[in-house]
Design a protein around this motif. Structure first.
Motif, PDB file in Angstrom:
ATOM      1  N   LEU A 163     -21.968  -4.136  -2.281  1.00  0.00           N
ATOM      2  CA  LEU A 163     -22.607  -4.965  -2.726  1.00  0.00           C
ATOM      3  C   LEU A 163     -23.254  -5.867  -1.794  1.00  0.00           C
ATOM      4  O   LEU A 163     -22.636  -6.405  -0.780  1.00  0.00           O
ATOM      5  CB  LEU A 163     -21.953  -5.820  -4.031  1.00  0.00           C
ATOM      6  CG  LEU A 163     -21.257  -4.789  -5.091  1.00  0.00           C
ATOM      7  CD1 LEU A 163     -20.572  -5.690  -6.255  1.00  0.00           C
ATOM      8  CD2 LEU A 163     -22.400  -3.924  -5.644  1.00  0.00           C
ATOM      9  N   GLU A 164     -24.252  -6.538  -2.201  1.00  0.00           N
ATOM     10  CA  GLU A 164     -24.868  -7.371  -1.364  1.00  0.00           C
ATOM     11  C   GLU A 164     -23.932  -8.990  -1.329  1.00  0.00           C
ATOM     12  O   GLU A 164     -24.189  -9.647  -0.331  1.00  0.00           O
ATOM     13  CB  GLU A 164     -26.425  -7.901  -1.980  1.00  0.00           C
ATOM     14  CG  GLU A 164     -27.441  -6.653  -1.637  1.00  0.00           C
ATOM     15  CD  GLU A 164     -27.452  -5.909  -2.902  1.00  0.00           C
ATOM     16  OE1 GLU A 164     -28.897  -5.543  -3.048  1.00  0.00           O
ATOM     17  OE2 GLU A 164     -26.573  -5.603  -3.521  1.00  0.00           O
ATOM     18  N   THR A 165     -23.344  -8.979  -2.369  1.00  0.00           N
ATOM     19  CA  THR A 165     -22.393  -9.927  -2.517  1.00  0.00           C
ATOM     20  C   THR A 165     -21.182  -9.967  -1.724  1.00  0.00           C
ATOM     21  O   THR A 165     -20.446 -11.145  -1.452  1.00  0.00           O
ATOM     22  CB  THR A 165     -21.889 -10.469  -3.875  1.00  0.00           C
ATOM     23  OG1 THR A 165     -21.413  -9.317  -4.572  1.00  0.00           O
ATOM     24  CG2 THR A 165     -23.335 -10.964  -4.624  1.00  0.00           C
ATOM     25  N   ASP A 166     -21.026  -8.857  -1.044  1.00  0.00           N
ATOM     26  CA  ASP A 166     -19.838  -8.528  -0.422  1.00  0.00           C
ATOM     27  C   ASP A 166     -19.810  -8.943   0.901  1.00  0.00           C
ATOM     28  O   ASP A 166     -20.552  -8.510   1.912  1.00  0.00           O
ATOM     29  CB  ASP A 166     -19.369  -7.121  -0.334  1.00  0.00           C
ATOM     30  CG  ASP A 166     -18.989  -6.521  -1.616  1.00  0.00           C
ATOM     31  OD1 ASP A 166     -18.207  -7.303  -2.481  1.00  0.00           O
ATOM     32  OD2 ASP A 166     -19.180  -5.363  -2.101  1.00  0.00           O
ATOM     33  N   PRO A 167     -19.017 -10.164   1.448  1.00  0.00           N
ATOM     34  CA  PRO A 167     -19.125 -10.536   2.802  1.00  0.00           C
ATOM     35  C   PRO A 167     -18.531  -9.278   3.717  1.00  0.00           C
ATOM     36  O   PRO A 167     -17.452  -8.650   3.089  1.00  0.00           O
ATOM     37  CB  PRO A 167     -18.091 -11.878   2.795  1.00  0.00           C
ATOM     38  CG  PRO A 167     -17.280 -11.453   1.868  1.00  0.00           C
ATOM     39  CD  PRO A 167     -17.918 -10.667   0.728  1.00  0.00           C
ATOM     40  N   SER A 168     -18.893  -9.422   5.179  1.00  0.00           N
ATOM     41  CA  SER A 168     -18.178  -8.408   6.041  1.00  0.00           C
ATOM     42  C   SER A 168     -16.925  -8.908   6.324  1.00  0.00           C
ATOM     43  O   SER A 168     -16.723 -10.327   6.566  1.00  0.00           O
ATOM     44  CB  SER A 168     -18.968  -8.298   7.380  1.00  0.00           C
ATOM     45  OG  SER A 168     -18.584  -7.474   8.288  1.00  0.00           O
ATOM     46  N   PRO A 169     -15.854  -8.164   6.517  1.00  0.00           N
ATOM     47  CA  PRO A 169     -14.653  -8.575   6.843  1.00  0.00           C
ATOM     48  C   PRO A 169     -14.635  -8.713   8.400  1.00  0.00           C
ATOM     49  O   PRO A 169     -13.419  -9.211   8.811  1.00  0.00           O
ATOM     50  CB  PRO A 169     -13.409  -7.474   6.381  1.00  0.00           C
ATOM     51  CG  PRO A 169     -14.368  -6.201   6.313  1.00  0.00           C
ATOM     52  CD  PRO A 169     -15.772  -6.771   6.108  1.00  0.00           C
ATOM     53  N   ASP A 170     -15.634  -8.258   9.016  1.00  0.00           N
ATOM     54  CA  ASP A 170     -15.424  -8.490  10.589  1.00  0.00           C
ATOM     55  C   ASP A 170     -16.007  -9.833  10.978  1.00  0.00           C
ATOM     56  O   ASP A 170     -17.186 -10.205  10.914  1.00  0.00           O
ATOM     57  CB  ASP A 170     -16.427  -7.216  11.107  1.00  0.00           C
ATOM     58  CG  ASP A 170     -15.923  -5.954  10.862  1.00  0.00           C
ATOM     59  OD1 ASP A 170     -14.696  -5.779  10.797  1.00  0.00           O
ATOM     60  OD2 ASP A 170     -17.012  -5.231  10.284  1.00  0.00           O
ATOM     61  N   VAL A 171     -14.947 -10.424  11.660  1.00  0.00           N
ATOM     62  CA  VAL A 171     -15.162 -12.124  12.039  1.00  0.00           C
ATOM     63  C   VAL A 171     -15.145 -12.048  13.761  1.00  0.00           C
ATOM     64  O   VAL A 171     -15.877 -12.568  14.411  1.00  0.00           O
ATOM     65  CB  VAL A 171     -14.454 -12.897  11.215  1.00  0.00           C
ATOM     66  CG1 VAL A 171     -14.676 -14.174  11.816  1.00  0.00           C
ATOM     67  CG2 VAL A 171     -14.667 -12.724   9.960  1.00  0.00           C
ATOM     68  N   SER A 172     -14.119 -11.577  14.086  1.00  0.00           N
ATOM     69  CA  SER A 172     -13.448 -11.864  15.395  1.00  0.00           C
ATOM     70  C   SER A 172     -14.720 -11.042  16.578  1.00  0.00           C
ATOM     71  O   SER A 172     -15.133 -10.045  16.117  1.00  0.00           O
ATOM     72  CB  SER A 172     -12.201 -11.489  15.663  1.00  0.00           C
ATOM     73  OG  SER A 172     -12.099 -10.157  15.664  1.00  0.00           O
ATOM     74  N   PRO A 173     -14.442 -11.456  17.851  1.00  0.00           N
ATOM     75  CA  PRO A 173     -15.465 -10.982  18.900  1.00  0.00           C
ATOM     76  C   PRO A 173     -14.956  -9.244  18.958  1.00  0.00           C
ATOM     77  O   PRO A 173     -15.844  -8.612  19.629  1.00  0.00           O
ATOM     78  CB  PRO A 173     -15.295 -11.718  20.192  1.00  0.00           C
ATOM     79  CG  PRO A 173     -15.030 -13.026  19.606  1.00  0.00           C
ATOM     80  CD  PRO A 173     -14.116 -12.579  18.270  1.00  0.00           C
TER      81      PRO A 173
END
Length: 300
Positions: free
Chosen positions: A121-131
């Motif tokens: 969904l568009e409301t789902d944030p990506s779990p990928d944060v780190s470099p």
């Protein structure tokens, strides 16, 4: 608007340039070669020489633009760490050049690996944060700049952005089918993919930079759920060859690198995107394109 586009001569980028010019915008495209430069100039766009590792060119292009559309990616499947590093560095450079301007900054990404078991969904944030995460965590990095005066817009593309001349995932599936004489799907073929026609994707990009608010996540999805078996069956009909199941452990050997993705569900909803921007996809479906011969040259 004066729009700076990376990946301006790529599969999605070239359609985006056409869409932007047709709508009356001005375009500056980042290019590496004389051939690419000539193709852009023939359309009436301007050229900025450089690539994703040329951070000075990226900085200049963004600083002189009224909107930035970042579509380029190295897509080096043999060295994903390098692709991730380059993506993060490019996004950071472009965003820094836009700090305090409130200008639109659209960052392209995909749906692979976000979630399994349901549409993204568009409301789902990506779990990928780190470099060192997928794409260097560039989606979240770009969104961090909303609080610094950048109108960041994320656009997530369906795994297949299709049409005549597509060199993406479906092209490789067709090539594998020609090579082996069978069109394959993995397990029972129930994995779900989404799809969008190239020209519908280009229109969404234009609408996004024109209208989408800061922090938006847009989904370039025209068809939410197509089973991988249905894709394989369409390829089989188009090539007049048998259709068969492939064991998961044999997927990469049979399909090549795309086998890693064909055994995943990569589908998402675009309901919020359509409501937000009044985007109504109108292009042919993926199955229609396959059956109409859009991939007839693949693997030949």
């Amino acid at each position: 608007m004066n729009v700076f586009v990376t990946g301006a001569t790529g599969w999605i980028g070239s359609a985006t340039v056409d869409e932007l010019l047709k709508a009356g915008h001005k375009v500056v495209g980042l290019v590496r070669s004389d051939v690419s430069a000539a193709s852009l100039e023939a359309k009436g766009a301007k050229v900025l020489r450089g690539d994703l590792d040329d951070l000075d060119s990226l900085r200049r292009g963004a600083a002189e633009a009224e909107a930035v559309v970042h579509l380029a990616n190295k897509h080096d499947f043999a060295n994903p760490a390098e692709s991730d590093r380059a993506e993060r560095a490019a996004v950071e450079t472009l965003a820094e050049a836009l700090v305090g301007t409130n200008r639109p900054f659209m960052v392209a990404t995909g749906m692979s690996g976000l979630f399994q078991g349901r549409p993204v969904l568009e409301t789902d944030p990506s779990p990928d944060v780190s470099p060192d995460s997928h794409r260097g965590g560039a989606e979240n990095l770009a969104l961090d700049y909303v609080g610094r005066g950048v109108r960041t817009i994320i656009i997530r593309f369906a795994p297949t952005v299709h049409g005549a001349g597509d060199w993406g995932f479906v092209n490789f599936l067709v090539s594998a089918a020609r090579k082996h004489g069978v069109s394959g799907y993995i397990d029972d073929g129930s994995h779900a993919w989404s799809a969008v026609h190239r020209w519908d994707a280009a229109k969404l990009i234009r609408l996004g930079i024109e209208k989408a608010p800061a922090g938006s996540r847009l989904h370039a999805v025209a068809e939410e759920t197509i089973s991988t078996r249905a894709i394989a069956e369409a390829i089989g009909r188009a090539l007049d060859i048998p259709v068969t199941t492939i064991a998961p452990e044999d997927a990469v050997a049979h399909f090549g690198f795309v086998g890693r993705f064909f055994k995943l569900s990569m589908n998402g909803s675009s309901e919020r995107t359509r409501e937000l921007l009044a985007w109504t996809p109108a292009g042919p479906t993926l199955i229609d394109d396959i059956l109409a011969g859009a991939y007839k040259e693949a693997g030949q």
